[in-house]
Write a protein that holds these residues in place. Structure first.
Motif, PDB file in Angstrom:
ATOM      1  N   PRO A  86     -12.590   2.877  39.139  1.00  0.00           N
ATOM      2  CA  PRO A  86     -11.815   3.756  38.261  1.00  0.00           C
ATOM      3  C   PRO A  86     -12.574   5.040  37.955  1.00  0.00           C
ATOM      4  O   PRO A  86     -13.805   5.034  37.810  1.00  0.00           O
ATOM      5  CB  PRO A  86     -11.627   2.912  36.989  1.00  0.00           C
ATOM      6  CG  PRO A  86     -11.861   1.497  37.413  1.00  0.00           C
ATOM      7  CD  PRO A  86     -12.874   1.573  38.514  1.00  0.00           C
ATOM      8  N   LYS A  87     -11.847   6.134  37.860  1.00  0.00           N
ATOM      9  CA  LYS A  87     -12.465   7.436  37.619  1.00  0.00           C
ATOM     10  C   LYS A  87     -13.283   7.454  36.340  1.00  0.00           C
ATOM     11  O   LYS A  87     -14.335   8.109  36.269  1.00  0.00           O
ATOM     12  CB  LYS A  87     -11.376   8.508  37.556  1.00  0.00           C
ATOM     13  CG  LYS A  87     -11.898   9.924  37.408  1.00  0.00           C
ATOM     14  CD  LYS A  87     -10.763  10.929  37.366  1.00  0.00           C
ATOM     15  CE  LYS A  87     -11.289  12.357  37.185  1.00  0.00           C
ATOM     16  NZ  LYS A  87     -10.177  13.341  37.117  1.00  0.00           N
ATOM     17  N   GLU A  88     -12.834   6.737  35.320  1.00  0.00           N
ATOM     18  CA  GLU A  88     -13.537   6.760  34.034  1.00  0.00           C
ATOM     19  C   GLU A  88     -14.889   6.050  34.090  1.00  0.00           C
ATOM     20  O   GLU A  88     -15.682   6.148  33.144  1.00  0.00           O
ATOM     21  CB  GLU A  88     -12.673   6.131  32.938  1.00  0.00           C
ATOM     22  CG  GLU A  88     -12.258   4.695  33.186  1.00  0.00           C
ATOM     23  CD  GLU A  88     -10.926   4.587  33.918  1.00  0.00           C
ATOM     24  OE1 GLU A  88     -10.316   3.503  33.834  1.00  0.00           O
ATOM     25  OE2 GLU A  88     -10.509   5.583  34.558  1.00  0.00           O
ATOM     26  N   ILE A 130     -25.161  13.247  52.314  1.00  0.00           N
ATOM     27  CA  ILE A 130     -24.310  12.368  51.513  1.00  0.00           C
ATOM     28  C   ILE A 130     -22.942  13.037  51.366  1.00  0.00           C
ATOM     29  O   ILE A 130     -22.766  13.957  50.566  1.00  0.00           O
ATOM     30  CB  ILE A 130     -24.929  12.089  50.134  1.00  0.00           C
ATOM     31  CG1 ILE A 130     -26.281  11.383  50.300  1.00  0.00           C
ATOM     32  CG2 ILE A 130     -23.996  11.216  49.303  1.00  0.00           C
ATOM     33  CD1 ILE A 130     -27.001  11.112  48.988  1.00  0.00           C
ATOM     34  N   THR A 131     -21.998  12.601  52.157  1.00  0.00           N
ATOM     35  CA  THR A 131     -20.645  13.147  52.172  1.00  0.00           C
ATOM     36  C   THR A 131     -19.650  12.032  51.873  1.00  0.00           C
ATOM     37  O   THR A 131     -20.014  10.855  51.758  1.00  0.00           O
ATOM     38  CB  THR A 131     -20.316  13.754  53.541  1.00  0.00           C
ATOM     39  OG1 THR A 131     -20.371  12.702  54.526  1.00  0.00           O
ATOM     40  CG2 THR A 131     -21.316  14.838  53.922  1.00  0.00           C
ATOM     41  N   GLN A 132     -18.388  12.400  51.780  1.00  0.00           N
ATOM     42  CA  GLN A 132     -17.354  11.394  51.552  1.00  0.00           C
ATOM     43  C   GLN A 132     -17.320  10.386  52.698  1.00  0.00           C
ATOM     44  O   GLN A 132     -17.243   9.174  52.474  1.00  0.00           O
ATOM     45  CB  GLN A 132     -15.985  12.067  51.396  1.00  0.00           C
ATOM     46  CG  GLN A 132     -14.866  11.096  51.053  1.00  0.00           C
ATOM     47  CD  GLN A 132     -13.569  11.822  50.715  1.00  0.00           C
ATOM     48  OE1 GLN A 132     -13.542  13.038  50.594  1.00  0.00           O
ATOM     49  NE2 GLN A 132     -12.491  11.073  50.554  1.00  0.00           N
ATOM     50  N   ASP A 133     -17.420  10.879  53.929  1.00  0.00           N
ATOM     51  CA  ASP A 133     -17.383   9.978  55.076  1.00  0.00           C
ATOM     52  C   ASP A 133     -18.628   9.093  55.109  1.00  0.00           C
ATOM     53  O   ASP A 133     -18.541   7.900  55.437  1.00  0.00           O
ATOM     54  CB  ASP A 133     -17.281  10.789  56.369  1.00  0.00           C
ATOM     55  CG  ASP A 133     -17.137   9.904  57.591  1.00  0.00           C
ATOM     56  OD1 ASP A 133     -16.148   9.150  57.656  1.00  0.00           O
ATOM     57  OD2 ASP A 133     -18.020   9.946  58.474  1.00  0.00           O
ATOM     58  N   LEU A 188     -21.182   3.680  54.032  1.00  0.00           N
ATOM     59  CA  LEU A 188     -22.081   2.890  53.185  1.00  0.00           C
ATOM     60  C   LEU A 188     -21.329   1.764  52.489  1.00  0.00           C
ATOM     61  O   LEU A 188     -21.816   0.630  52.398  1.00  0.00           O
ATOM     62  CB  LEU A 188     -22.750   3.796  52.156  1.00  0.00           C
ATOM     63  CG  LEU A 188     -23.786   4.798  52.688  1.00  0.00           C
ATOM     64  CD1 LEU A 188     -24.093   5.859  51.648  1.00  0.00           C
ATOM     65  CD2 LEU A 188     -25.073   4.065  53.095  1.00  0.00           C
ATOM     66  N   PHE A 189     -20.130   2.071  52.010  1.00  0.00           N
ATOM     67  CA  PHE A 189     -19.365   1.071  51.273  1.00  0.00           C
ATOM     68  C   PHE A 189     -18.804  -0.016  52.200  1.00  0.00           C
ATOM     69  O   PHE A 189     -18.571  -1.143  51.776  1.00  0.00           O
ATOM     70  CB  PHE A 189     -18.229   1.747  50.502  1.00  0.00           C
ATOM     71  CG  PHE A 189     -18.690   2.770  49.490  1.00  0.00           C
ATOM     72  CD1 PHE A 189     -19.979   2.739  48.984  1.00  0.00           C
ATOM     73  CD2 PHE A 189     -17.837   3.792  49.063  1.00  0.00           C
ATOM     74  CE1 PHE A 189     -20.414   3.682  48.066  1.00  0.00           C
ATOM     75  CE2 PHE A 189     -18.269   4.739  48.149  1.00  0.00           C
ATOM     76  CZ  PHE A 189     -19.561   4.689  47.651  1.00  0.00           C
ATOM     77  N   ALA A 235     -14.655  10.910  45.284  1.00  0.00           N
ATOM     78  CA  ALA A 235     -13.426  10.529  46.000  1.00  0.00           C
ATOM     79  C   ALA A 235     -13.626   9.215  46.741  1.00  0.00           C
ATOM     80  O   ALA A 235     -12.741   8.342  46.734  1.00  0.00           O
ATOM     81  CB  ALA A 235     -13.028  11.637  46.970  1.00  0.00           C
ATOM     82  N   ALA A 236     -14.777   9.044  47.388  1.00  0.00           N
ATOM     83  CA  ALA A 236     -15.041   7.815  48.133  1.00  0.00           C
ATOM     84  C   ALA A 236     -15.122   6.603  47.203  1.00  0.00           C
ATOM     85  O   ALA A 236     -14.635   5.517  47.537  1.00  0.00           O
ATOM     86  CB  ALA A 236     -16.332   7.956  48.935  1.00  0.00           C
TER      87      ALA A 236
END
Length: 359
Positions: A235-237, A192-195, A200-201, A227-228
C-alpha cells in the motif's frame, strides 16, 4: 523553529573523495532545540561570495548517538556543497536551523517488523540514521537495505555500514547495486529502476514480507521504486519517500512568469510564525508566497525552493492556494490544508498561513 543558530563545527571527516561528514558542537543551552528524530534534516546557511546560500542536509546519526552530524556530497555546479567540501573545517561557525522533517516512523520496543530501504548515492544519509536508530530501539525488528552507487569508491559510509552489519548480522541485510562496477551476481548490477525492482521482487525479495519501505534518492529512482512496490502489493501509505534531487522544479513557475494576464489581482497575505503575525500584499500568478514574503522583508524559513525539503511547510487557515510542485508532503497532510509556501500561489484575495502548526 524558524530561527537559525550559530553552531561551531567540531569535526570534519572526508568520507569519500567528494563527501565530507560534518559534526557540530551543540552547546548545552541549545541541546533541547537540536534534539532530532531519525531521518530528519538540517538547513544550513552561509555567506558565499557575498550571497546568502541555504541548503538542507540529512542527519546521519542515530538518535541514541546524541551527535549532530550531516554528510555533504559535492555535486557538479553545487555552490554550497563545493564550498563546504573545500572550506568547512573544525572551528568554523555555520548558521543552522533546528531539525525538521517527517521521514520516519514512530518506534516501539515491542514491535516486530521487517523494514526495507532503497538508497542511491548520498541518499544513504537519512537511511543510515533510520536504520541505526530502529535497530537499537526495536530489538525484534530487522532491516533490508539496497544501496545503489556507481562503484565501491563512491560508497558513502561504507565502513560504518560494514560495522553495522557485523553488529546486527541476523537483523540487517545489506546489498549493494553497482552501475559501473561488475559484481558476481548479475541481479545486483545496474541502476535501481522500476524494472530492476521487479526483478528483485520476483527473484530475491518477497514484498509481502515487508511492513514498511523507505526510499531516498533522485526523482526517477523514487518514482520507479515506489511504483514497483505498489505493483507488488505494498500500500502507498506504507511507503516513505525522501527526495534529495528533483528535476528543475521551476518549469511550472517559469511558465507562470511567462504567462501574460491583462490585469493582475492583489492578495493580502498574513503569515503566522513563531507566534508573530506579519502581512504583505502580492500579485497573484506572479511569484510564490515564499518569494513574495522574502521580498517584503519577512524572514520566512526555506531551503531548497524546489518543493523537496518541506522546510517551508505551513497550513492554510484562510483562503486557497495553487501548489505547483510537491515532493515533500503526504496526501493526508495536503488534505488537512498543509502546503509548501515555495510552491504556493494565491488563488483568493485573502490568505492566512500558519507556519507554527506542526501536525
Amino acid at each position: 523553529m524558524s530561527q537559525f543558530h550559530s553552531l561551531t563545527v567540531d569535526k570534519v571527516k572526508h568520507e569519500t573523495r567528494d563527501a565530507v561528514v560534518v559534526t557540530f558542537d551543540v552547546p548545552p543551552g541549545l541541546q533541547d532545540a537540536f534534539q532530532y528524530r531519525q531521518g530528519q534534516h538540517l538547513t544550513l546557511r552561509a555567506m558565499i561570495d557575498g550571497q546568502e546560500v541555504r541548503r538542507s542536509y540529512s542527519i546521519c546519526s542515530a538518535v541514541q548517538d546524541r551527535q549532530l552530524r550531516v554528510a555533504i556530497k559535492r555535486v557538479s555546479g553545487g555552490r554550497f556543497s563545493t564550498w563546504a567540501n573545500e572550506h568547512v573545517k573544525p572551528g568554523v561557525a555555520l548558521d543552522v536551523m533546528p531539525p525538521e522533517g517527517r521521514f520516519n516512523l514512530p518506534l516501539d520496543p515491542a514491535t516486530r517488523r521487517h523494514y526495507l530501504a532503497f538508497a542511491a548515492g548520498s541518499g544513504i544519509t537519512p537511511i543510515l540514521s533510520i536504520v541505526k536508530t530502529t535497530l537499537l530501539a526495536e530489538p525484534h525488528s530487522r532491516f533490508t537495505i539496497l544501496y545503489g552507487n556507481r562503484a565501491s569508491s563512491s560508497v558513502i559510509f561504507r565502513d560504518e555500514l560494514a560495522e553495522l552489519k557485523d553488529v546486527y548480522m541476523e537483523r540487517l541485510n545489506l546489498v549493494y547495486v553497482m552501475s559501473r562496477e561488475q559484481q558476481d551476481i548479475e541481479l545486483f548490477n545496474g541502476r535501481i529502476t522500476q524494472d530492476k525492482c521487479r526483478q528483485l521482487f520476483q527473484r530475491w525479495l518477497r514484498v509481502e514480507d515487508v511492513d514498511y519501505a523507505f526510499i531516498c534518492g533522485p526523482e526517477d529512482m523514487m518514482h520507479g521504486v515506489s511504483a514497483a512496490l505498489q505493483e507488488a502489493g505494498m500500500p502507498k501509505e506504507r511507503i516513505r519517500i525522501e527526495l534529495f534531487a528533483a528535476g528543475s522544479g521551476h518549469s511550472v513557475r517559469e511558465a507562470r512568469a511567462e504567462y501574460k494576464v491583462e490585469a493582475r489581482h492583489q492578495t493580502e497575505v498574513t503569515v503566522i510564525m513563531d507566534g508573530n503575525h506579519a502581512s504583505f500584499t502580492m500579485d497573484k500568478d506572479k511569484e510564490s508566497v515564499l518569494d513574495a514574503g522574502l521580498r517584503a522583508g519577512i524572514d520566512l524559513r526555506y531551503s531548497c525552493k524546489g518543493g523537496v525539503c518541506s522546510t517551508c511547510r505551513c497550513k492554510v487557515l484562510e483562503g486557497q492556494v495553487d501548489m505547483d510542485v510537491n515532493y515533500a508532503l503526504e496526501d493526508y497532510e495536503v488534505a488537512r490544508g498543509f502546503v509548501l509556501s515555495c510552491q504556493s500561489f494565491p488563488a483568493t484575495d485573502k490568505l492566512v498561513l500558519d507556519f507554527d502548526v506542526a501536525e
